[in-house]
Design a protein around this motif. Structure first.
Motif, PDB file in Angstrom:
ATOM      1  N   VAL C  38       0.861  -1.182   0.000  1.00 23.28           N
ATOM      2  CA  VAL C  38       0.000   0.000   0.000  1.00 23.28           C
ATOM      3  C   VAL C  38       0.900   1.236   0.000  1.00 23.28           C
ATOM      4  O   VAL C  38       1.625   1.473   0.962  1.00 23.28           O
ATOM      5  N   GLY C  39       0.871   1.978  -1.099  1.00 25.90           N
ATOM      6  CA  GLY C  39       1.774   3.122  -1.227  1.00 25.90           C
ATOM      7  C   GLY C  39       1.070   4.464  -1.252  1.00 25.90           C
ATOM      8  O   GLY C  39       1.721   5.500  -1.275  1.00 25.90           O
ATOM      9  N   CYS C  40      -0.250   4.469  -1.290  1.00 23.22           N
ATOM     10  CA  CYS C  40      -0.949   5.754  -1.258  1.00 23.22           C
ATOM     11  C   CYS C  40      -2.354   5.529  -0.750  1.00 23.22           C
ATOM     12  O   CYS C  40      -2.753   4.393  -0.477  1.00 23.22           O
ATOM     13  N   ASP C  41      -3.085   6.610  -0.589  1.00 22.86           N
ATOM     14  CA  ASP C  41      -4.466   6.480  -0.134  1.00 22.86           C
ATOM     15  C   ASP C  41      -5.434   7.179  -1.081  1.00 22.86           C
ATOM     16  O   ASP C  41      -6.540   7.511  -0.714  1.00 22.86           O
ATOM     17  N   THR C  42      -4.983   7.414  -2.298  1.00 19.95           N
ATOM     18  CA  THR C  42      -5.856   8.061  -3.284  1.00 19.95           C
ATOM     19  C   THR C  42      -5.988   7.209  -4.546  1.00 19.95           C
ATOM     20  O   THR C  42      -6.341   7.716  -5.609  1.00 19.95           O
ATOM     21  N   SER C  43      -5.679   5.958  -4.447  1.00 23.14           N
ATOM     22  CA  SER C  43      -5.872   5.002  -5.545  1.00 23.14           C
ATOM     23  C   SER C  43      -5.041   5.318  -6.780  1.00 23.14           C
ATOM     24  O   SER C  43      -5.507   5.178  -7.908  1.00 23.14           O
ATOM     25  N   GLN C  44      -3.818   5.754  -6.578  1.00 22.40           N
ATOM     26  CA  GLN C  44      -3.010   6.126  -7.729  1.00 22.40           C
ATOM     27  C   GLN C  44      -1.731   5.346  -7.915  1.00 22.40           C
ATOM     28  O   GLN C  44      -1.322   5.127  -9.049  1.00 22.40           O
ATOM     29  N   CYS C  45      -1.082   4.907  -6.825  1.00 20.70           N
ATOM     30  CA  CYS C  45       0.285   4.395  -6.993  1.00 20.70           C
ATOM     31  C   CYS C  45       0.318   2.985  -7.574  1.00 20.70           C
ATOM     32  O   CYS C  45       1.292   2.605  -8.198  1.00 20.70           O
TER      33      CYS C  45
END
Lengths: 787, 262, 161
Positions: C38-45
């Motif tokens: 899990v690298g982000c919290d905006t569904s982009q990485c």
């Protein structure tokens, strides 16, 4: 041809197998029995007086283990700064305290105020929302030039102003520099901004604290580039834990780029809270949290001037820079705009007189510290933009102007206190011209124009200083640490080796490249060598990985330790072979007596060391394990020349990178595949800075680019295939491998080439724009084209 | 995220029933809603998942020649299945977000959310589509009421979208480099009785029809016809582009969309 | 709590989850499959990309409950039956398509989805397809090269190393 698996071979990376199969072990993959989770309640205002933190409603909520506020840390030390800069008056910089949790005041959006430890992260966050804060908002200090005006609101009430230091370098040169400007035939002046960036390693930071009541040992698992540095800073200066009771482990780390060098509050908190709660405490940063808690990078505002004589020779450079420190001094922040920036201002040119002024300023923003390149990209950008501007003003070819002023004789002592040992700037520029097919540019420009696009070509040179050293010098410059590296080489009885290095690999491929060196030295297969790193309990005190130092400093320590191993092994071999030690030769993993066919294998010798039946016990100890600490005598100076070709859509202002060529001189190279990969990654970060990335605050101190929705990370479709070359090699003269370091070059050398190319494209479209600030977004380009 | 219960109805009727619960909110692909929930910007007590409702999925042609897309149809399904019937629309779907987002995100979810920078609202408004809900049909011209605001009532679900198929259409998109949403995008649809031009990303009022351009193009469908026009309105100004720049891009994107099909 | 049951990498996986539990959390915390990152919290990485019923999805943007009954494939199930790297994984190693390894599982899963639909993608198609996968280490050069090589194309003309 390099030997397979030896120095110079593009050996495939052994670490890849675990990463490709999902078996990497990153800090967030570590879960300890009974662990609780912490959520940090962070300030949502940039500046304010914190008058009350009421946790009463939150205390009794489901799952809450314990809630901490600044009060719990009143007896605890301040997060330390590892570098003290002395200003131009000989006075030490202003150094504010940096609490683990805010005390009395909040100074940037994202500063932790309270921490809730609970059974689950969701419960911790639920309870954090029930904490009532009383904050009297104060005006936010954001603009650096306003911040240092008389009467400006102070970020730190106990300091005399927002000026951390006013640094002059070299202060004694100042008058001579000013005189050279008075006498100059031409002066080129440039004002620019080096945009604030967020490092954004793909793995967000994580910390897991653990405390063992039976032996009183603390363990911190953390996403760090330098676990020993964290152990020393946190143990000695914050929490008062002696090194022998504190273990810091940095397992697989998903990228660092500088931002994982520093000691952060969350690490100290988890270590502290694990004892206070008597159970492991874990913190995993979300990406949104990372934007407001990871140290940022760059953020300089600079005026730079170049004095030239009538023959276009560079005579003097004068700079005036404001460097943003943010609200607190991060671990190495003061060194970045000074010793990592000022000493690079000569670049590749024989400018006899240079004066650099840097004012470091406190603002109500996230602390700013080293990000890939750290000071060197800022130096390179201003210098290489300036030289291009001068060439344009003088109507001379930018490459020719550069060539004319190149340093050509080495060693070369610059007027900014460093001595370049080797380099060949003509060779890298020759190589670049060949790679970038400059001859074909006119035809390519025509093709672009036929599509309604403009095409531009930009070039720049760079010089880097890696492996900052020696320790006694950096101590004089203000470093509160040594900058050596360590390695313990342990040879096992059956011949395999374990190297315990103080360097840390978080993408650089040490587990593959370091064994190549040993395989070459001993003549054994690289698979017999294992690298251990990232654990203070398993490795000797080491300073870690940053500043492109690992192979130059850590690799050298490993070579020194291996030399000791070989020397002792030769003694053992001479005993086994009943020959004089001076006649023993080591080749292809066997010891032989010169001029004879008598030999013993590497494994025979290592076995003898641990089963010393037939062994010279009266002369040497059993065993085969050696440690070396290597403290370099000088920096290393990689250099190169980069070229960028862009296409610009004049209707939208969109810039695309069509070609990028990089000719680097890294000295000797251990693994060319890994070196190319390092350059590729640096180039993408430099292109990102030049075209896309921008960390922006509004005037109230709210972070506008607070997630990937607004902070533009380069994607695959934003960059081309790069053409990189490192065949120009002038080996470093003062380390045993002749290596210089390659980790940051791409990020240092690329932004000016991109911007120079954009301006060239605009000129070809009839718009002679003197400068455009990064990031060169479509909106900015379009606005400049309208002007 | 705050915690919530999840209902997984398998029919529209059951979904409507589930939506009657207090603080219930529908979730379709969740590609916008889940990040919103992560940021704790929404606090539903019940999420009614629409992904298990087969009658809301799929692409077909109606007898009156309209392309009908179930509200729960993913972008990737539209990209694949609408291509033969309405390539301009399929091309919009094929460029939303990224492949993984397209495999979850749905047309109904996108239209219900009406993000001012979303792609589908431009296609729906530009096509003059009809938004079908569990209780009524709403013309696109009456549906989009401003940023994140639609004509949907509480508990109303987008079950289907019916697209009249133009003679030619094109979606020209200029991306915002961070979010990859449109900074400005324009959907141009040429019908036998006139041209529709819908703009997303540009305005604080959300998706809108650029009527001046429509009139000019209906009279003369060529890029030159819009060359002198300037879009007016309350344009968004942010760190990615000024209002003036966005207004300019509206013109450029429109011109290019027309050029692509003229 | 709700019980969910799915087939993960060919094996039945079940557990009790909250409504808010994400598929990524279920895989990592419940099933111990920590290769999904899990690298982000905006569904982009895209570090969390897995396959659900054969399609690439972002496991951080899907509720675990929504995957009830589904077939899920993660990076842990990609290697060949004998444990050796599959064609895509091998190409990533051969062409140095990874450095820190954090984005790598998502890259490999996205690459697998791409090559299933488009067995011989062009450079531009590969780059475009990776729009939802961010890498900070490699500059994408060797990732794109590896994916093209995995598709059987000759990549020797692309700058060496």
């Amino acid at each position: 041809m390099p030997k397979d698996g030896g120095i110079g071979a593009s050996t495939k990376r052994r670490e890849d197998v675990r990463f490709l199969t999902g078996n990497g072990r990153y800090t967030d993959d570590i879960n300890l029995r009974g662990q609780a989770y912490v959520f940090f309640l962070r300030s949502d205002v940039a500046h304010g007086k914190l008058t009350n933190v009421d946790t009463s409603a939150a205390e009794g909520m489901d799952g809450v283990v314990k809630i901490f506020t600044g009060k719990d840390f009143e007896g605890v030390g301040s997060i330390p700064c590892g570098w003290q800069v002395t200003d131009k008056h000989g006075q030490p910089m202003q150094e504010p305290g940096h609490p683990v949790l805010a005390q009395g005041k909040v100074r940037h959006v994202g500063e932790p105020i309270a921490a809730v430890v609970a059974e689950t992260l969701g419960q911790a966050r639920d309870a954090a929302e029930a904490i009532v804060l009383d904050i009297e908002e104060l005006p936010a200090v954001i603009n650096m030039k306003d911040a240092v005006k008389d009467g400006a609101t102070k970020v730190h009430d106990d300091l005399t102003s927002n000026l951390c230091y006013d640094w002059g370098f070299v202060e004694e040169n100042k008058d001579a520099v000013n005189k050279a400007f008075e006498e100059a035939a031409h002066v080129t002046t440039l004002e620019l901004v080096n945009n604030r960036l967020v490092a954004n390693p793909m793995e967000p930071r994580v910390a897991v604290g653990d405390y063992n009541r039976s032996d009183g040992e603390h363990t911190l698992y953390t996403t760090s580039q330098n676990p020993h540095v964290i152990r020393l800073l946190m143990g000695a200066f914050v929490l008062g834990i002696p090194e022998h009771k504190l273990r810091v482990v940095a397992p697989d780390v998903g990228g660092g780029f500088g931002t994982k060098i520093f000691h952060y509050q969350e690490e100290a908190f988890c270590t502290f809270a694990a004892k206070a709660c008597n159970r492991p405490v874990k913190w995993t940063s979300s990406r949104s949290e990372a934007f407001m808690s990871d140290a940022h990078g760059r953020d300089h505002v600079t005026k730079i001037e170049l004095a030239l004589d009538a023959e276009n020779n560079f005579k003097a450079i004068r700079t005036d820079t404001y460097a943003n420190m943010g609200a607190y001094l991060s671990t190495f922040a003061p060194s970045v705009p000074t010793w990592l920036h000022g000493i690079l201002m000569a670049g590749n040119y024989k400018t006899p007189l240079i004066y650099v002024n840097v004012k470091a300023v406190f603002t109500n923003t996230v602390p700013v510290d080293a990000y890939r390149g750290a000071g060197r990209p800022e130096a390179t950008y201003q210098l290489e933009r300036l030289v291009d501007k001068a060439a344009h003003e003088l109507g001379v070819d930018p490459i020719k102007l550069r060539r004319q002023n190149f340093i050509t004789e080495f060693p070369y002592a610059t007027p900014v206190a460093v001595e370049y040992d080797t380099g060949d700037y003509v060779a890298t520029m020759d190589k670049l011209e060949e790679m970038s097919d400059l001859a074909g540019f006119a035809a390519r420009r025509k093709e672009s124009e036929a599509k309604g696009k403009l095409r531009g070509f930009g070039v720049n040179c760079y010089i880097e200083a890696c492996g900052i050293a020696p320790s006694n010098l950096v101590g004089q410059l203000g470093a509160r640490a040594g900058l050596y590296e360590s390695a313990t080489v342990r040879v096992n009885a059956t011949g395999g080796l374990v190297v315990m290095t103080g360097s840390h690999s978080h993408g650089q491929g040490h587990e593959t490249a370091f064994p190549q060196v040993i395989a070459e030295m001993i003549g054994i297969d690289a698979s017999m060598v294992e690298i251990v790193h990232g654990d203070t309990a398993r490795t000797p005190m080491g300073m870690g990985t940053y500043g492109s130092r690992s192979i130059a400093v850590g690799g050298s320590a490993m070579v020194r330790a291996t030399e000791k191993i070989i020397a002792k092994a030769k003694k053992i071999a001479s005993h086994l072979l009943e020959a004089s030690e001076s006649d023993i030769e080591l080749k292809d993993g066997a010891f032989s007596v010169a001029g004879t066919d008598k030999s013993v294998a590497w494994g025979d010798v290592t076995l003898a060391a641990y089963v010393p039946h037939n062994y010279p016990l009266e002369d040497i100890e059993p065993g085969l394990e050696e440690t070396a600490f290597y403290d370099p005598s000088n920096f290393t100076y990689p250099s190169g020349a980069y070229a960028c070709e862009v296409e610009l859509d004049p209707e939208t202002g969109q810039v695309t990178i069509e070609r990028f060529s990089a000719a680097d001189d890294f000295g000797n190279i251990i693994n060319p595949m890994i070196v190319s990969g390092q350059v590729h990654g640096g180039l993408a970060q430099g292109i990102g800075q030049a075209l896309m990335e921008n960390c922006t605050y509004d005037s109230d101190g709210q972070l506008l680019s607070a997630s990937y929705m607004d902070y533009a990370m380069p994607r695959a479709s934003d960059v081309p295939f790069y053409d990189v070359d490192h065949s120009c090699q002038t080996p470093c003269t003062h380390n045993p491998l002749g290596v210089k370091g390659c980790g940051e070059a791409g990020a240092i050398g690329s932004p000016p080439a991109v911007v120079n190319a954009v301006l060239d494209a605009m000129r070809s479209g009839g718009k002679d724009v003197a400068h455009i600030d990064m990031p060169v977004t479509p909106s900015r380009v379009w606005a400049a084209m309208q002007g | 995220m705050y915690n919530f219960d999840v209902e997984r109805p398998t029919s529209i009727a059951d979904a409507v029933q589930a939506m009657s619960k207090e603080e219930a909110q529908p979730i379709s692909g969740g590609q916008t809603l889940i990040p919103t929930l992560k940021a704790r910007l929404a606090a539903p007590s019940v999420l009614v998942s629409l992904t298990g409702i087969e009658e809301m999925k799929g692409v077909c042609m109606s007898d009156d020649g309209r392309l009908c897309i179930g509200g729960g149809t993913t972008h990737s399904a539209v990209a694949a299945e609408a291509a033969a019937h309405y390539p301009g629309l399929a091309s919009v779907a094929a460029r939303i977000g990224d492949p993984a987002v397209r495999n979850r995100g749905t047309i109904g979810g996108s239209l219900a959310n009406n993000d001012p920078s979303a792609c589908y609202p431009a296609a729906a408004l530009g096509s003059g589509a009809t938004i079908v809900t569990n209780s009524r049909e709403i013309a696109a011209d009456d549906y989009f009421l401003g940023m994140f605001t639609t004509a949907l009532e509480e508990g109303e679900i987008v079950t289907e979208v019916k697209f009249p198929i133009p003679q030619a259409s094109h979606y020209e998109k200029f991306i915002q480099p961070a979010s990859r949403f449109p900074l400005v995008a324009v959907f141009v649809a040429k019908f036998s009785d006139g041209v529709r031009v819908a703009v997303t990303g540009a305005s604080n009022d959300g998706v809108f029809r650029w009527t001046e351009a429509e009139e000019a193009l209906s009279a003369n469908f060529s890029a030159d016809a819009v060359a002198g026009l300037k879009a007016e309105g309350d344009m968004i100004s942010d760190l990615h582009g000024t209002a003036e720049y966005r207004a300019h891009l509206v013109g450029v994107m429109t011109k290019r969309a027309v050029a692509a099909i003229a | 709590m709700t019980q969910v049951k799915m087939t993960v990498n060919g094996k039945t996986a079940s557990g009790d989850v909250e409504g808010r539990t994400l598929l990524a959390q279920f895989l990592r915390d419940d099933q111990g499959l920590t290769g999904t990152h899990v690298g982000c919290d905006t569904s982009q990485c895209g570090a969390c990309v897995v396959h659900v019923n054969g399609q690439a999805v972002k496991a951080c943007t899907m509720l675990a409950i929504e995957a009830d009954g589904a077939t899920v494939d993660t990076i842990e199930g990609q290697a060949n039956a004998d444990g050796s790297l599959n064609v895509i994984q091998q190409a990533f190693q051969d062409h140095h398509g990874l450095q820190c390894g954090f984005c790598t599982p998502g890259m490999v899963m996205s690459a697998a989805a791409l090559l299933k639909d488009n067995p011989k993608p062009t450079e531009a198609e590969v780059r475009h397809y990776l729009d939802g996968n961010i890498c900070r280490c490699t500059g994408y050069h060797n990732i794109v090269k590896a994916i093209m090589a995995a598709s059987g194309q000759d990549v020797s003309a692309i700058a060496a190393e």
